[in-house]
Design a protein around this motif. Structure first.
Motif, PDB file in Angstrom:
ATOM      1  N   PRO A  89       0.829  -1.208   0.000  1.00 44.44           N
ATOM      2  CA  PRO A  89       0.000   0.000   0.000  1.00 44.44           C
ATOM      3  C   PRO A  89       0.859   1.252   0.000  1.00 44.44           C
ATOM      4  N   ASN A  90       0.394   2.297  -0.747  1.00 39.70           N
ATOM      5  CA  ASN A  90       1.101   3.582  -0.840  1.00 39.70           C
ATOM      6  C   ASN A  90       2.512   3.423  -1.389  1.00 39.70           C
ATOM      7  N   ARG A  91       2.699   2.403  -2.162  1.00 38.54           N
ATOM      8  CA  ARG A  91       4.005   2.146  -2.750  1.00 38.54           C
ATOM      9  C   ARG A  91       4.431   3.314  -3.651  1.00 38.54           C
ATOM     10  N   VAL A  92       3.422   4.021  -4.191  1.00 41.42           N
ATOM     11  CA  VAL A  92       3.740   5.114  -5.134  1.00 41.42           C
ATOM     12  C   VAL A  92       4.573   6.210  -4.455  1.00 41.42           C
ATOM     13  N   LEU A  93       4.469   6.299  -3.139  1.00 38.13           N
ATOM     14  CA  LEU A  93       5.247   7.316  -2.426  1.00 38.13           C
ATOM     15  C   LEU A  93       6.748   7.020  -2.496  1.00 38.13           C
ATOM     16  N   LEU A  94       7.084   5.772  -2.731  1.00 32.52           N
ATOM     17  CA  LEU A  94       8.509   5.417  -2.819  1.00 32.52           C
ATOM     18  C   LEU A  94       9.150   5.970  -4.080  1.00 32.52           C
ATOM     19  N   ASP A  95       8.324   6.262  -5.087  1.00 29.70           N
ATOM     20  CA  ASP A  95       8.886   6.755  -6.353  1.00 29.70           C
ATOM     21  C   ASP A  95       9.414   8.179  -6.245  1.00 29.70           C
ATOM     22  N   THR A  96       8.997   8.881  -5.189  1.00 34.24           N
ATOM     23  CA  THR A  96       9.464  10.270  -5.048  1.00 34.24           C
ATOM     24  C   THR A  96      10.804  10.353  -4.315  1.00 34.24           C
ATOM     25  N   VAL A  97      11.305   9.198  -3.894  1.00 33.12           N
ATOM     26  CA  VAL A  97      12.512   9.186  -3.051  1.00 33.12           C
ATOM     27  C   VAL A  97      13.765   9.135  -3.923  1.00 33.12           C
ATOM     28  N   THR A  98      14.752   9.933  -3.539  1.00 29.86           N
ATOM     29  CA  THR A  98      16.057   9.890  -4.225  1.00 29.86           C
ATOM     30  C   THR A  98      17.142   9.605  -3.181  1.00 29.86           C
ATOM     31  N   VAL A  99      18.257   9.087  -3.663  1.00 32.19           N
ATOM     32  CA  VAL A  99      19.408   8.832  -2.803  1.00 32.19           C
ATOM     33  C   VAL A  99      20.524   9.777  -3.255  1.00 32.19           C
ATOM     34  N   GLN A 100      20.984  10.634  -2.348  1.00 33.37           N
ATOM     35  CA  GLN A 100      21.997  11.618  -2.740  1.00 33.37           C
ATOM     36  C   GLN A 100      23.098  11.680  -1.687  1.00 33.37           C
ATOM     37  N   ASP A 101      24.308  11.982  -2.125  1.00 30.31           N
ATOM     38  CA  ASP A 101      25.357  12.237  -1.134  1.00 30.31           C
ATOM     39  C   ASP A 101      25.116  13.617  -0.523  1.00 30.31           C
ATOM     40  N   TRP A 102      25.813  13.912   0.543  1.00 32.51           N
ATOM     41  CA  TRP A 102      25.542  15.145   1.322  1.00 32.51           C
ATOM     42  C   TRP A 102      25.696  16.411   0.487  1.00 32.51           C
TER      43      TRP A 102
END
Lengths: 235, 448
Positions: free
Chosen positions: B273-286
């Motif tokens: 459920p609400n898996r679509v919210l994971l698509d807005t996540v990015t991984v970035q260095d500081w």
């Protein structure tokens, strides 16, 4: 003297200069042969090309046409590096205005030809011998006590003697002097001429340019430059 | 050998040479001082931002946040890459001080203080609880009441010496934070009603990060309180996970691996459920995560470097003019040298060496002067402030402490190298022309 080999030979030497839009032909087929040990004076009117001939003989300038041979080698065919070495080892110049380096002492001015021809490492190994030679020359020229002085602290005659010492530093076969007394009073000039006579008696080959016939008579042979050509006058 | 002697004599005797050395020294001095200060300020600022966020951030820009963060943190734990992790909730609220006429819109950051202290520099920013960050939200005045930590500039004025007047204990202030909670679809949780979320906290500590926007506008509260305040009840969400890598894990490599893990994790939650919210996540260095803060300063530094290239060109021109004048005066010397057999290359190298010496001496003088000035720059600024009331940067406005004054040997080497190169380049054309002079021309000219 007629038995001595010819060390310097100029054949059909032509040289001209540009003065604005005008081309001035200074030498128009000058011929000259100098034997080893000779003292030759070249006289001529002002602007006759005496200094030009001297510069060409000494490799300071190249003729437009003709051959300059030193010890059998045509200077026109020699590369720049060899010409530099020729000017450093075979020829010594004495100029009318002394042309000493103001920043160097008397001793250093005399040492200049020796320093120019050596690298720093080469200089380190040979400087003692060079210093001794320069000091001996200065003693012979009566300038021993002045070795540490700067040119501006010397009189005209003393500066000219330093110039002679510099010219002789590398024991050149030929000494070329361009109006060496032109900037000196007669007494001082006579002193310089006496030096030349002494050198010549010791075997130094000298070619001297002057406009003064009285000074030229100190030489063994006088030639004159007229209309860009050399005429023999005899001693 | 004659080149060495003549170079030394020219350097000592010719006044124009002294002017050339002074010009080079002045240029080098300016570049050393400005580059050191600028590099120091940029470096400090970057470090503060890194200390604030850790090595890497898994985050969404959306205030809604993303779920399943605990599961992903488990994945990270098992990867062996991380030394610390801290989930946070970022949002905005209206802060009202109870019984005081003070209201301010603030940014709130909900976090677990113990985890956040292990992942970032959070503990060091605290004042009363620096040694025990897990108690950051327990006020000394009342440890049982939920506490909040404020950015220091929100409550204490900064002096002209960048000092704060801390009390023995935090002021006894109760504050209310009011926020509109959002549901998983991004709509207000109480849509259709006027429901806002309000909570009261007791002021518990200051946080001094050294970042002006953070210290002037950020309020820290416990993570679970932030989730209640800003999000609808039910599935727990966060807006970011801060990550600190183990010492043997490089940041680029670590960030890349975390990104790969995230993609795999996202794939494994395809039916959640609400898996679509994971698509807005990015991984970035500081650095990338804080680029909005850092990039303007880096741009200024780059612009300054460009300006100093222009300074370098000016130096080249100055040396060119000086050498042109020196060589015009030295034509006779050149003729003499050539008449005794000096080659063109020899004459060129004489003047090139001369230019090198001017560059070297000027650089050394400029560097020494710069070092002496930088060693005393803060004392000089203090003296100017005491005497004339003037500061280069008003500390009541700018969040900096001492002016950076540490000289980096690498930077100095580059500056000195460029100064010497500028001198040699500036002297090149006059030296080449000098080398090409015919001795007859120069010696003849002396006769006329």
């Amino acid at each position: 003297m007629s038995q001595s080999p010819v060390i310097l030979k100029a054949e059909n030497v032509h040289k001209s200069y540009r003065m604005g839009a005008t081309k001035v032909n200074v030498l128009k087929g000058a011929d000259l042969a100098v034997q080893e040990g000779e003292f030759v004076a070249i006289i001529g009117a002002s602007g006759s090309g005496k200094s030009t001939l001297l510069h060409v003989l000494g490799g300071l300038d190249r003729p437009d046409k003709g051959v300059i041979q030193f010890d059998g080698r045509d200077l026109n065919r020699v590369r720049a590096r060899e010409l530099n070495r020729f000017r450093n080892e075979r020829v010594g110049f004495v100029f009318q205005f002394y042309h000493l380096l103001d920043e160097l002492s008397v001793l250093e001015n005399v040492l200049l030809p020796a320093m120019v021809s050596r690298s720093v490492v080469g200089w380190m190994t040979s400087r003692r011998a060079a210093h001794k030679r320069a000091a001996d020359l200065l003693e012979q020229l009566g300038l021993g006590p002045r070795a540490g002085h700067k040119p501006y602290q010397l009189s005209g005659g003393e500066r000219q003697r330093v110039a002679i010492g510099r010219a002789l530093m590398n024991e050149p076969k030929l000494l070329l002097a361009d109006e060496p007394t032109g900037n000196l009073d007669s007494a001082t000039g006579n002193g310089i001429l006496n030096v030349f006579e002494t050198l010549n008696r010791a075997g130094q080959t000298i070619v001297m340019v002057t406009h003064d016939e009285r000074i030229a008579r100190k030489a063994q042979r006088i030639v004159t430059l007229v209309d860009g050509r050399v005429r023999q006058l005899g001693a | 050998m004659y080149k060495l002697i003549l170079t030394i004599r020219y350097l000592l005797k010719r006044r124009i040479t002294h002017f050339a050395i002074a010009a080079v020294a002045l240029c080098v001095f300016i570049v050393v001082v400005v580059m050191t200060v600028m590099a120091g300020l940029v470096g400090e600022f970057k470090q503060k931002n890194r200390d604030f966020v850790g090595d890497c951030v898994v985050a969404t820009e959306s205030l809604v946040g993303f779920p399943y963060y605990e599961e992903f943190m488990q994945v990270l734990e098992e990867s062996g890459l991380v030394a610390g992790m801290s989930p946070v909730v970022k949002n905005y609220a209206l802060l009202t001080v109870v019984d005081h006429d003070f209201k301010q819109g603030v940014e709130i950051l909900g976090l677990d203080p113990a985890r956040h202290a292990r992942t970032t520099n959070f503990a060091k920013t605290l004042h009363f609880r620096a040694g025990e960050p897990e108690k950051a939200f327990r006020s000394i005045n009342d440890p049982n009441a939920p506490g909040c930590v404020w950015g220091i500039d929100m409550i204490l004025p900064r002096s002209a010496q960048s000092q704060y007047s801390y009390g023995v204990r935090p002021p006894k202030l109760a504050v209310t934070l009011m926020c509109f909670p959002l549901n998983a679809k991004g709509a207000p949780a109480g849509a259709g009603s006027s429901e806002v979320s309000t909570q009261t906290f007791l002021y518990s500590d200051y946080s001094h990060t050294g970042i002006a926007r953070v210290d002037g506008n950020l309020v820290y509260i416990p993570l679970d309180q932030a989730q209640l305040l800003c999000m609808s009840p039910g599935q727990k969400r966060v807006t970011a996970i801060h990550v600190l890598f183990r010492p043997d894990v490089g940041i680029p490599e670590g960030t890349r691996k975390v990104a790969e893990l995230w993609e795999r994790f996202k794939g494994s939650q395809a039916d959640a459920p609400n898996r679509v919210l994971l698509d807005t996540v990015t991984v970035q260095d500081w650095k990338r995560y804080r680029r909005a803060m850092i990039a303007p300063m880096e741009k200024e530094q780059a612009l300054l470097s460009l300006m100093f290239v222009l300074v370098g060109i000016t130096t080249v021109f100055i040396v060119f003019v000086v050498f042109y004048m020196i060589i015009a005066n030295k034509k006779k010397d050149i003729g003499i040298l050539k008449s005794v057999g000096a080659s063109n290359v020899s004459v060129l190298s004489l003047f090139a060496g001369f230019a090198f010496s001017i560059g070297l001496i000027g650089s050394c003088v400029g560097t020494l002067a710069g070092w002496l000035f930088l060693a005393r720059i803060n004392r000089i600024e203090q003296w100017l402030y005491d005497r004339f009331g003037w500061q280069l940067w008003d500390r009541t406005i700018y969040a900096i402490g001492d002016i950076p004054s540490r000289i980096e040997p690498g930077v100095i080497a580059v500056i000195v190298g460029c100064a010497i190169a500028a001198c040699v380049v500036g002297a090149l054309v006059p030296s080449y022309l000098a080398a090409r002079l015919r001795p007859v021309e120069t010696l003849h000219a002396q006769r006329t």
